[in-house]
Design a protein around this motif. Structure first.
Motif, PDB file in Angstrom:
ATOM      1  N   GLN A   4      53.276 -24.297   9.469  1.00 27.77           N
ATOM      2  CA  GLN A   4      54.494 -24.843  10.098  1.00 27.77           C
ATOM      3  C   GLN A   4      54.592 -24.252  11.495  1.00 27.77           C
ATOM      4  OE1 GLN A   4      57.542 -23.531   7.401  1.00 27.77           O
ATOM      5  NE2 GLN A   4      57.422 -25.399   6.165  1.00 27.77           N
ATOM      6  N   GLU A   6      56.827 -24.104  15.227  1.00 23.90           N
ATOM      7  CA  GLU A   6      57.944 -24.479  16.102  1.00 23.90           C
ATOM      8  C   GLU A   6      57.760 -23.786  17.442  1.00 23.90           C
ATOM      9  OE1 GLU A   6      61.891 -22.809  15.255  1.00 23.90           O
ATOM     10  OE2 GLU A   6      60.948 -21.615  13.676  1.00 23.90           O
ATOM     11  N   LYS A   8      60.007 -22.269  20.596  1.00 25.79           N
ATOM     12  CA  LYS A   8      61.360 -21.923  21.040  1.00 25.79           C
ATOM     13  C   LYS A   8      61.234 -21.230  22.376  1.00 25.79           C
ATOM     14  CE  LYS A   8      64.000 -20.409  17.001  1.00 25.79           C
ATOM     15  NZ  LYS A   8      64.331 -19.177  16.291  1.00 25.79           N
ATOM     16  N   GLU A  36      46.696 -26.779  15.862  1.00 25.71           N
ATOM     17  CA  GLU A  36      47.941 -26.252  16.432  1.00 25.71           C
ATOM     18  C   GLU A  36      47.663 -25.315  17.609  1.00 25.71           C
ATOM     19  OE1 GLU A  36      50.852 -27.421  15.880  1.00 25.71           O
ATOM     20  OE2 GLU A  36      50.071 -28.762  14.342  1.00 25.71           O
TER      21      GLU A  36
END
Ligand code: A1D88
Length: 251
Positions: A4, A6, A8, A36
């Protein structure tokens, strides 16, 4: 998804996501991580990698590995992951949230900073399976903690505490479990405020110390120093110091 991700404030957070298998690294995860890392490289100033659930990673997926032929391992294997990490110019912070074993510790050692939660346990238990480490567990580990401590871990397969890892120089910082991501993010942001270009040059030079002679390392350091000195950010940083203001780095 086995991973996973993300982003930020230009910090990438990569979470290994096979918690029911203690985030054991299978080929799907290798491909997900490669994709990724390739995606993140133009987007972030730093990456944090951690595990979902109670482990960082218990290493290569033993079930999958047992089913692979010699040809599969040599032709496919986990090499694309180590290559992608080696080519990643931004700093990668490993935030060890629990068991970090075998290929899991090798993954952490392929990162640039290792922070561990107090409850994390680290080691190279491959010997218990009748095999030996295959992705840095005899080489990066030995260069980091020395021959005799590496022998102990590689030949017994025992797991050590985060604090023992800290005492051996394998872990940069140990924090209470609940503070792990806070500390990793704080560090990533601190690095992120520096010149991205200088950070890349510094990372390259420090890593060089592990895989070259002293003279070759000093040559690369000098080259990177000259490059940083002549860079736009280098000039801005030095000017800002003399003008007693905060630098406005471009990269
Ligand atoms: C180039 C790289 C090579 C390598 O990395 S080779 C692999 C090296 N790693 C190991 O040898 C570690 C193997 N795992 C263990 O020894 C133990 O786990 C631990 C000591 C790390 C943790 O023990 P505990 O907390 O009791 O958890 P649990 O019940 O053993 O694990 C939960 C589930 O996760 C599966 N699992 C754990 N590690 C792996 C792995 N590396 N590959 C595949 N599956 C793994 C288990 O089997 C089990 O599954 P279920 O709930 O179905 O019994």
């Amino acid at each position: 998804m086995t991973v996973q991700v993300e982003v930020k404030d230009r910090i990438g957070i990569v979470r290994l996501n096979r918690p029911e298998r203690l985030n054991a690294i299978n080929m799907e995860m290798v491909h997900d991580l490669v994709r990724e890392f390739n995606r993140l490289k133009g987007e972030v100033k730093a990456v944090i990698i951690t595990g979902n659930g109670k482990a960082f990673s218990a290493g290569a997926d033993v079930k999958e590995m047992l089913g692979m032929s010699l040809e599969d391992v040599v032709r496919e294997g986990h090499m694309p992951l180590w290559d992608a990490m080696r080519g990643f110019r931004k700093p990668i912070i490993a935030a060890l949230n629990g068991v970090t074993a075998g290929g899991g510790l090798e993954l952490a050692m392929a990162c640039d900073v290792i922070i561990a939660a107090e409850s994390a346990r680290l080691g190279q238990p491959e010997i218990n399976l009748g095999i030996i480490p295959g992705a840095g567990g005899t080489q990066r580990l030995t260069r980091t903690i020395g021959k005799y401590r590496a022998m102990d871990l590689v030949l017994t397969g025992r797991l050590i505490s985060a604090w023992d890892g800290y005492r051996m120089g394998l872990v940069d910082k140990v924090v209470p479990d609940e503070a792990l991501m806070r500390e990793a993010l704080r560090l990533a942001r601190e690095i992120g405020e520096r010149s991205g270009f200088a950070v890349e040059l510094g990372k390259e030079a420090v890593n060089k110390a592990l895989d070259t002679t002293l003279q070759q390392g000093l040559d690369l350091e000098r080259r990177n120093f000259y490059v940083s000195l002549m860079s736009e950010d280098g000039k801005e940083g030095m000017k800002a110091f003399l003008e007693k203001r905060k630098p406005q780095f471009k990269s």
